[in-house]
Design an enzyme around this catalytic site. Structure first.
Site, PDB file in Angstrom:
ATOM      1  N   GLU A 165       0.997  -1.132  -0.127  1.00  0.00           N
ATOM      2  CA  GLU A 165      -0.080  -0.019   0.064  1.00  0.00           C
ATOM      3  C   GLU A 165       0.827   1.384  -0.232  1.00  0.00           C
ATOM      4  O   GLU A 165       0.855   2.102   0.974  1.00  0.00           O
ATOM      5  CB  GLU A 165      -1.088   0.067   1.065  1.00  0.00           C
ATOM      6  CG  GLU A 165      -1.747  -1.197   1.501  1.00  0.00           C
ATOM      7  CD  GLU A 165      -2.670  -1.192   2.484  1.00  0.00           C
ATOM      8  OE1 GLU A 165      -2.736  -0.143   3.184  1.00  0.00           O
ATOM      9  OE2 GLU A 165      -3.442  -2.028   2.504  1.00  0.00           O
ATOM     10  N   GLU A 352      -5.183  -8.817   1.096  1.00  0.00           N
ATOM     11  CA  GLU A 352      -5.786  -8.436   2.450  1.00  0.00           C
ATOM     12  C   GLU A 352      -7.387  -8.046   2.202  1.00  0.00           C
ATOM     13  O   GLU A 352      -7.761  -7.332   1.201  1.00  0.00           O
ATOM     14  CB  GLU A 352      -5.167  -6.980   2.937  1.00  0.00           C
ATOM     15  CG  GLU A 352      -3.927  -7.337   3.492  1.00  0.00           C
ATOM     16  CD  GLU A 352      -3.440  -5.697   4.226  1.00  0.00           C
ATOM     17  OE1 GLU A 352      -4.305  -4.876   4.564  1.00  0.00           O
ATOM     18  OE2 GLU A 352      -1.955  -5.610   4.100  1.00  0.00           O
TER      19      GLU A 352
HETATM   20  O1  IFM Z   1      -3.754  -2.892   9.398  1.00  0.00           O
HETATM   21  C1  IFM Z   1      -3.823  -2.559   8.093  1.00  0.00           C
HETATM   22  C2  IFM Z   1      -2.528  -3.145   7.228  1.00  0.00           C
HETATM   23  O2  IFM Z   1      -1.396  -3.061   7.996  1.00  0.00           O
HETATM   24  C3  IFM Z   1      -2.596  -2.605   5.871  1.00  0.00           C
HETATM   25  N1  IFM Z   1      -3.802  -2.829   5.378  1.00  0.00           N
HETATM   26  C4  IFM Z   1      -5.047  -2.204   6.103  1.00  0.00           C
HETATM   27  C5  IFM Z   1      -5.245  -2.775   7.382  1.00  0.00           C
HETATM   28  C6  IFM Z   1      -6.323  -2.425   8.087  1.00  0.00           C
HETATM   29  O3  IFM Z   1      -6.280  -1.078   8.295  1.00  0.00           O
END
Ligand code: IFM
Length: 443
Positions: A165, A352
């Site tokens: 990200e 994710e």
């Molecule tokens: O915890 C974070 C992660 O580190 C990166 N993506 C989003 C998750 C939830 O906010």
């Protein structure tokens, strides 16, 4: 629904080093910007820090055992740069390598494929002192660090992610100041974004040059934006949000250019990044896969009070998670099919997806029905994207464990495993039992 996913599909959970490892002063680890930031009063809810987190550094065998029990065949983790190179460059810390060797071998023995992210926001503090990502030298330090990791683990690890990200690290860390390193400057932010992408390109190059057997990609979080109303001003506002968060990263990676509308906006404000000839070719070299993190939809309205962007997110309609994020599974389908339609047909992993809810531990478990419902609906959306021709290869739930949720500290719980931070006991939530049953039918 299960039969909709191919037998070799990767089913995993995802975590990140600073959020779970703890042991911040052990075995020669150097400090990262998150150590500094979390110890700065007022930055993190309840003054929480990642000093101990889930103590995963000492309990990784227990955690791998849990994954095996659930029936997962993959695990996405990230590597702490400052465990390998305490200052970010120069002296190698052998004990850092040893830890990731042990982690890797234990995973493989359990039949779980590791997928490692090389940078999940915990920049060595020593490199921040040199100016952080706004300093172009960091792109080469990152390449050198990645080359060391590939040399030591590249024979056994088959999935590599350069960056997690980059947009969140750029904007929350360098424009809004709510994440480390806590800066609030547009020009620093645009330069950071560009250097992160160049660093990604150099890491991919190092991986190819080494001839390692695995595959390499990058993880982007792609939000689904919609205009608040059918007017030109709302549509343009949504377009700008999409440009800032999504296209600013997707376009250079897959179209070898920055999006013209956002470039022009930045030019008007004099904060376009400095670039070198050849940067865009380096950034856009072919990848083996793309990682997508998807969490929510945002409904955007024109807002003249917001400088530069003149756009804001409206309050999300229910249902929402404990983070205040709208639960919108269709957005996952939209994001995946959009990537295929507008950008690339390379394999995609959902690296994710998951949700925080106000979990309560009762009789040794958490009745997290909303999380089970959330996962079922998002799995369904993923299956529909597969059916629509998206080359989806895996799905990683965020997260295995409750963990340090950045500025929210330990207040927000994303895990399918509940952590009692006072005792470090792990408790299966009902979602973990549900996932175990779901995977058992697949096999
Ligand atoms: O915890 C974070 C992660 O580190 C990166 N993506 C989003 C998750 C939830 O906010």
């Amino acid at each position: 629904m299960k039969s909709l996913f191919p037998p070799d599909f990767l089913w995993g959970t995802a975590t990140a080093s600073y959020q779970i490892e703890g042991a911040v002063h052990e075995d020669g680890r150097g400090l990262s910007i998150w150590d500094t930031f979390s110890h700065t009063p007022g930055k993190i809810a309840n003054g929480d820090t990642g000093d101990v987190a889930c103590d995963h550094y000492h309990r990784f065998e227990t955690d791998i055992h849990i994954m095996k029990e659930i029936g997962l065949n993959a695990y996405r983790a990230s590597i702490t740069w400052s465990r390998i190179l305490p200052d970010g460059k120069g002296q190698l810390n052998r004990k850092g390598i040893d830890f990731y060797n042990r982690l890797t071998d234990t995973l493989l023995d359990a039949g779980i494929q590791p997928m490692y992210t090389l940078f999940h926001w915990d920049l060595p503090e020593g490199l921040q002192k040199l100016g952080g990502w706004a300093n172009r030298d960091l792109t080469e330090y990152f390449r050198d660090y990645c080359a060391i990791i590939f040399q030591h683990l590249g024979d056994r690890v088959h999935y590599w992610i350069t960056l997690n990200e980059p947009s969140v690290h750029t904007y929350l860390g360098h424009l809004y100041g709510t994440h480390a390193p806590g800066l609030t400057d547009w020009k620093t932010a645009t330069q950071t974004a560009h250097h992160l992408l160049v660093a990604h390109g150099l890491a991919v190059q190092a991986f190819r040059e080494g001839g390692f057997p695995g595959s390499i990609g990058i993880t982007l979080n792609i939000n689904h934006f919609e205009a608040a109303g059918d007017t030109a001003e709302h549509r343009q506002a949504a377009q700008r949000m999409d440009g800032l968060w999504n296209r600013w990263y997707l376009d250079p990676l897959f179209k070898q250019s920055y999006p013209a509308d956002i470039w022009e906006l930045y030019e008007n404000h004099r904060f376009t990044p400095s670039m070198k000839a050849g940067d865009l070719a380096l950034i856009s070299q072919p990848l083996d896969f793309l990682g997508i993190n998807y969490y929510y939809r945002e409904i955007i309205h024109a807002d003249p009070t917001i400088p530069v962007l003149q756009a804001s997110a409206s309050s999300p309609p229910p249902p929402i998670t404990a983070m205040g994020w709208e639960i919108f599974p269709d957005g996952l389908y939209h994001v995946l099919t959009r990537i295929k339609r507008e950008y690339t047909s390379i394999p995609i992993y959902i690296t994710e997806n998951g949700a925080a809810f106000p979990d309560v531990l009762q009789n040794g478990t958490v009745q997290d029905t909303p999380r089970i419902d959330y996962l079922k609906k998002h799995f369904q959306a993923a299956a529909e994207a597969l059916a629509a021709g998206v080359d989806l290869r895996g799905y990683f739930i965020w997260s295995l464990l409750d963990n340090f949720e950045w500025a929210c500290g330990y207040e927000k719980r994303f895990g399918i495993i509940y952590i009692d931070y006072a005792t470090q006991q792990r408790y299966w939530k009902q979602s973990a039992y549900w996932l175990k049953d779901f995977l058992a039918v697949l096999r």
